[in-house]
Scaffold this active site. Structure first.
Site, PDB file in Angstrom:
ATOM      1  N   GLU A   1      65.871 -54.436  33.394  1.00 43.24           N
ATOM      2  CA  GLU A   1      65.298 -53.290  34.107  1.00 43.24           C
ATOM      3  C   GLU A   1      65.564 -53.341  35.609  1.00 43.24           C
ATOM      4  O   GLU A   1      65.961 -52.340  36.219  1.00 43.24           O
ATOM      5  CB  GLU A   1      63.781 -53.211  33.848  1.00 43.24           C
ATOM      6  CG  GLU A   1      63.414 -52.697  32.474  1.00 43.24           C
ATOM      7  CD  GLU A   1      63.463 -53.750  31.389  1.00 43.24           C
ATOM      8  OE1 GLU A   1      63.126 -53.439  30.235  1.00 43.24           O
ATOM      9  OE2 GLU A   1      63.832 -54.907  31.688  1.00 43.24           O
TER      10      GLU A   1
ATOM     11  N   GLU B   1      60.439 -54.757  24.369  1.00 49.29           N
ATOM     12  CA  GLU B   1      59.086 -54.207  24.329  1.00 49.29           C
ATOM     13  C   GLU B   1      58.676 -53.863  22.901  1.00 49.29           C
ATOM     14  O   GLU B   1      57.540 -54.110  22.489  1.00 49.29           O
ATOM     15  CB  GLU B   1      59.025 -52.960  25.211  1.00 49.29           C
ATOM     16  CG  GLU B   1      59.098 -53.242  26.699  1.00 49.29           C
ATOM     17  CD  GLU B   1      57.774 -53.704  27.264  1.00 49.29           C
ATOM     18  OE1 GLU B   1      57.388 -54.872  27.013  1.00 49.29           O
ATOM     19  OE2 GLU B   1      57.136 -52.909  27.956  1.00 49.29           O
TER      20      GLU B   1
END
Length: 254
Positions: free
Chosen positions: A135, A115
């Site tokens: 994730e 990210e």
């Protein structure tokens, strides 16, 4: 300018600001303090008038190993939600910084590190870089917005559903990175790219960044209208006269 936060290093030299994720013993895993420090460092360089380009790096062999899972022991759901919001604010500070931000990848980029890197305008990396989005296999959700906008919906789903490792060549092929070089050539490639950006007019670069970002989130006509506003801003500033004069004289743009 040179400042040191608890978990990141931040410095400015010769028009270039550098933020270094600095938890090498934890493979630069993103904890709450790093999210806060990263946000503050970006804002500090954004406010520094001498800085034209911002580099984001990682100390040690790993760019960022993702979220710091150790800090989650014993926390409440509310704490964890607020921790994620702090991370989102750091990513957004990078993405919406008016100055060009470049991620320099030299090793594994995982989860939250992905990210951070994709919030930058583009990524330059060595062949040792790799990407992984774990994730889902850790019982969470993340990277569902930036990743598909870069690599497309189907590939983003595969990467997020499986958590598999994507190597440098594949990442380059699908557009996750702009350039891959041998590890020993990475610094030269960064210096070359930064040098070319510094030759351009700062206002023009910042307006081009904003026009691209706005245009990609709107229809063509809206994007063109925004570009016309940017052109008017350059005309008012007079950059076009200086650029034209340099071209006519056979000189560098700046």
């Amino acid at each position: 300018m040179g400042s040191q936060f608890e978990t990141v290093l931040c410095e400015a030299l010769d028009g270039v600001g550098t933020i270094t994720l600095n938890r090498p013993d934890q493979r630069n895993a993103l904890n709450l303090q790093m999210a806060l420090d990263l946000h503050a460092a970006v804002k500090a360089l954004e406010a520094d008038g001498s800085v034209r380009v911002i580099l984001v790096r990682g100390a040690g062999p790993t760019f960022c190993a993702g979220a710091d899972m150790k800090e989650r022991a014993g926390v409440t759901e509310e704490w964890l939600r607020n921790r994620r919001l702090a991370a989102f604010a750091a990513y957004d500070a990078i993405q919406y910084c008016p100055k060009p931000c470049i991620a320099v990848g030299h090793g594994p980029i995982i989860g939250s590190g992905c990210e951070i890197a994709t919030a930058c305008d583009f990524i330059l990396a060595s062949s040792r870089v790799s990407f992984r989005y774990p994730e889902a296999v850790r019982g969470s959700v993340g990277a569902t917005q930036r990743l598909p906008r870069i690599v497309g919906k189907a590939l983003a789903k595969e990467l997020l559903f499986t958590g598999r490792v994507m190597g440098a060549e594949e990442a380059l092929r699908v557009g996750l990175m702009n350039r891959v070089v041998a590890p020993e050539d990475l610094e030269a490639a960064v210096k070359e790219t930064v040098g070319m950006i510094l030759q351009a007019f700062p206002l023009s670069v910042q307006l081009a960044k904003r026009c691209i970002d706005v245009g990609m989130e709107s229809d063509l006509r809206t994007g063109q209208a925004y570009e016309m506003l940017a052109i008017d801003r350059c005309l008012a500033d007079g950059e076009w006269r200086r650029g034209a004069a340099a071209f006519t004289a056979g000189k560098p743009p700046r």
